[in-house]
Scaffold this motif. Structure first.
Motif, PDB file in Angstrom:
ATOM      1  N   TYR A  47       0.846  -1.202   0.000  1.00 48.34           N
ATOM      2  CA  TYR A  47       0.000   0.000   0.000  1.00 48.34           C
ATOM      3  C   TYR A  47       0.878   1.247   0.000  1.00 48.34           C
ATOM      4  O   TYR A  47       0.622   2.212  -0.702  1.00 48.34           O
ATOM      5  N   LEU A  48       1.921   1.170   0.838  1.00 45.65           N
ATOM      6  CA  LEU A  48       2.770   2.349   1.026  1.00 45.65           C
ATOM      7  C   LEU A  48       3.492   2.719  -0.283  1.00 45.65           C
ATOM      8  O   LEU A  48       3.560   3.898  -0.656  1.00 45.65           O
ATOM      9  N   VAL A  49       3.991   1.701  -0.980  1.00 46.72           N
ATOM     10  CA  VAL A  49       4.725   1.961  -2.223  1.00 46.72           C
ATOM     11  C   VAL A  49       3.789   2.569  -3.272  1.00 46.72           C
ATOM     12  O   VAL A  49       4.072   3.630  -3.853  1.00 46.72           O
ATOM     13  N   SER A  50       2.652   1.891  -3.511  1.00 49.89           N
ATOM     14  CA  SER A  50       1.706   2.403  -4.521  1.00 49.89           C
ATOM     15  C   SER A  50       1.131   3.753  -4.111  1.00 49.89           C
ATOM     16  O   SER A  50       0.936   4.635  -4.947  1.00 49.89           O
ATOM     17  N   GLY A  51       0.856   3.906  -2.816  1.00 50.57           N
ATOM     18  CA  GLY A  51       0.318   5.180  -2.318  1.00 50.57           C
ATOM     19  C   GLY A  51       1.318   6.312  -2.503  1.00 50.57           C
ATOM     20  O   GLY A  51       0.950   7.426  -2.909  1.00 50.57           O
ATOM     21  N   THR A  52       2.600   6.029  -2.217  1.00 54.83           N
ATOM     22  CA  THR A  52       3.638   7.057  -2.391  1.00 54.83           C
ATOM     23  C   THR A  52       3.749   7.453  -3.863  1.00 54.83           C
ATOM     24  O   THR A  52       3.872   8.641  -4.194  1.00 54.83           O
ATOM     25  N   ILE A  53       3.691   6.442  -4.742  1.00 52.51           N
ATOM     26  CA  ILE A  53       3.781   6.739  -6.177  1.00 52.51           C
ATOM     27  C   ILE A  53       2.597   7.609  -6.615  1.00 52.51           C
ATOM     28  O   ILE A  53       2.768   8.624  -7.295  1.00 52.51           O
ATOM     29  N   ALA A  54       1.379   7.223  -6.189  1.00 51.02           N
ATOM     30  CA  ALA A  54       0.185   7.975  -6.588  1.00 51.02           C
ATOM     31  C   ALA A  54       0.266   9.420  -6.099  1.00 51.02           C
ATOM     32  O   ALA A  54      -0.001  10.365  -6.857  1.00 51.02           O
ATOM     33  N   LEU A  55       0.679   9.577  -4.833  1.00 54.93           N
ATOM     34  CA  LEU A  55       0.775  10.927  -4.262  1.00 54.93           C
ATOM     35  C   LEU A  55       1.826  11.759  -5.004  1.00 54.93           C
ATOM     36  O   LEU A  55       1.589  12.933  -5.326  1.00 54.93           O
ATOM     37  N   THR A  56       2.959  11.136  -5.304  1.00 46.40           N
ATOM     38  CA  THR A  56       4.021  11.856  -6.024  1.00 46.40           C
ATOM     39  C   THR A  56       3.523  12.319  -7.394  1.00 46.40           C
ATOM     40  O   THR A  56       3.790  13.454  -7.812  1.00 46.40           O
ATOM     41  N   MET A  57       2.802  11.431  -8.073  1.00 49.39           N
ATOM     42  CA  MET A  57       2.308  11.787  -9.413  1.00 49.39           C
ATOM     43  C   MET A  57       1.293  12.940  -9.336  1.00 49.39           C
ATOM     44  O   MET A  57       1.317  13.849 -10.168  1.00 49.39           O
ATOM     45  N   VAL A  58       0.409  12.884  -8.346  1.00 49.20           N
ATOM     46  CA  VAL A  58      -0.582  13.965  -8.199  1.00 49.20           C
ATOM     47  C   VAL A  58       0.123  15.288  -7.924  1.00 49.20           C
ATOM     48  O   VAL A  58      -0.209  16.325  -8.519  1.00 49.20           O
ATOM     49  N   LEU A  59       1.123  15.251  -7.036  1.00 48.37           N
ATOM     50  CA  LEU A  59       1.860  16.485  -6.721  1.00 48.37           C
ATOM     51  C   LEU A  59       2.599  17.018  -7.956  1.00 48.37           C
ATOM     52  O   LEU A  59       2.634  18.221  -8.196  1.00 48.37           O
TER      53      LEU A  59
END
Lengths: 219, 255
Positions: free
Chosen positions: B43-55
């Protein structure tokens, strides 16, 4: 329904890529020769690629599942340009859709090529040739190609999804459930694709028959 | 493609720092992120990627409506993943829906899958939304992708705009002549529109293709990418750092 990025496990994504690369490679070799012999076919190639892009980007919601169905466009491209070239065009359309709309994906590109580009093109083209051999008219044969190509695409996609998401159930069971879930929208869509394919091919045959003659399809 | 000005290139050329990054570096970074997203199982890896992309999308000034459009398709499949996994995976039944049992462990796995789908979708559209197609094609050629494939990409992209332009013009002409005033005339108009659209775009393409050939224009993508500059170096270092952190999280077995 293109399989999105992230849905397939890594090993399945790789496994679908292998045959997809082989088909696209063969298609590119044929297309290169075709364009060298008939450079004036470039507009038709680009136009069919764009048609596949547009046609397979018309989302129809599937009730209850939360996902979408859409026509394919690859059977018509296969009739006009041959199944291997249509495979290349389908793969390009899938790539552009993934990049601009997240419709499909990069790691799932191989699986989507196999279902829509390869399955739709070869099934549609085979149905077209078979119908013509049985003496059916151009329009009816093109319609059968659209219908068969569309349905085969969804049979393959439903299998790919079942393989990826079957969990503790058997693959055939989830495959059946997946395909049955898409039937209410997919059957009308397949009929619409049949009518559209028949309409466009007959229109071209009536207005600009030389396009069909160039690609060895006689009206 | 459906942006107000009609082209994704209209904002990929918009001056954002993301658009100026060398597409080869972006493609390398995206390949790495997709790889980790798929194999990370976290969850943490995919969540970090998603958040980075949104930012990055916010920083890259990608329009809000465009962002929603991008996420629409992956979102529908994310729902599908949650539903299917809740039905088909696991043994821990928490409720039932008609003949189907709903499984808690399946639900959790479905939520993980949905996050992975969203993150994966955001990674891919980040490339498409911040890279003009001609630069993308040059990068594809640099990675030794066959010239015929790249040419088909360019042809397809170009004809999308031709189809759009002809469709708009013909539909407006039909409307002004009351071609869509009733169901019967609408049906006849749509039939005419579909067939004529194909032939008009084809003939227009044929004319411009012949004109280009007469002027000696080649089929293969022309031009080269500039050598990487300072912004590319910074982007590469940042991406390597992000990939390193995500790999470490994956290896450490982050939840």
């Amino acid at each position: 329904m293109h399989i999105p990025e992230g849905l397939l496990p890594a090993e399945q994504a790789v496994a679908w890529y292998a045959p997809a690369v082989a088909f696209v490679g063969a298609g590119l070799a044929g297309l290169k020769r075709y364009l060298a012999v008939l450079p004036s076919s470039r507009p038709l190639v680009g136009l069919m690629g764009a048609f596949i892009f547009v046609i397979s980007l018309m989302p129809i919601p599937v009730p209850g599942l939360g996902t979408v169905s859409h026509p394919c466009g690859t059977p018509m491209a296969a009739i006009l340009l041959g199944p291997l070239t249509a495979t290349v065009l389908g793969s390009v359309a899938l790539l552009l859709q993934a990049l601009f709309f997240a419709h499909g994906g990069i790691t799932s590109w191989g699986a989507n090529i196999i279902s829509m580009a390869v399955g739709g093109s070869f099934a549609g083209f085979g149905a077209f040739k078979l119908s013509r051999r049985f003496g059916l008219g151009l329009g009816v044969s093109a319609g059968v190609a659209g219908l068969v190509g569309d349905l085969v695409t969804y049979v393959i996609t439903a299998f790919q999804i079942a393989l990826a998401l079957h969990g503790d159930e058997s693959v055939p069971y989830v495959w059946g459930v997946s395909f049955a879930s898409f039937m209410p929208t997919q059957v009308p869509l397949a009929i619409a694709e049949a009518l559209f394919t028949a309409g466009v091919v007959v229109f071209i045959a009536n207005q600009r028959a030389e396009i069909l003659e160039n690609v060895l399809v006689r009206p | 493609m459906t942006h107000a000005s009609g082209s994704s290139d209209s904002y990929t050329w918009g001056g954002s720092f993301l658009s100026r990054i060398d597409p080869r570096i972006k493609m390398g970074a995206i390949a790495g992120l997709l790889f980790i997203n798929l194999l990370g199982a976290s969850y943490l890896v995919s969540g970090t990627i998603a958040l980075t992309m949104v930012l990055l999308m916010i920083a890259g000034r990608i329009p809000y409506r465009r962002q929603l459009l991008m996420i629409a398709f992956p979102s529908t499949f994310a729902v599908f993943a949650v539903v299917s996994q809740t039905l088909f995976r696991g043994n821990d039944v928490f409720s039932s829906l008609g003949p189907f049992d709903l499984h808690l462990d399946g639900l959790l796995h479905g939520l993980f899958l949905s996050l992975r789908i969203i993150a994966g979708g955001l990674i891919v559209v980040m490339l498409g939304a911040t890279t003009p197609l001609n630069r993308l094609c040059l990068a594809l050629r640099w990675f030794r992708i066959p010239a015929t494939f790249v040419e088909v990409v360019q042809l397809t992209y170009r004809y999308l705009f031709d189809i759009h332009a002809e469709f708009t013009r013909m539909r407006e002409a039909q409307r002004s002549r009351l071609g869509w005033s009733s169901a019967a005339t609408g049906l006849a108009s749509s039939r005419m529109l579909g067939g004529s659209l194909f032939l008009r775009v084809y003939e227009r393409g044929l004319r411009s293709s012949e004109a280009m050939r007469c002027r000696g224009s080649g089929a293969v993508v022309n031009g080269t990418l500039a050598s990487p500059g300072r912004i590319d170096l910074v982007a590469a270092i940042s991406m390597i750092a992000l990939l390193g952190i995500l790999t470490a999280l994956s290896i450490a077995g982050a939840p």
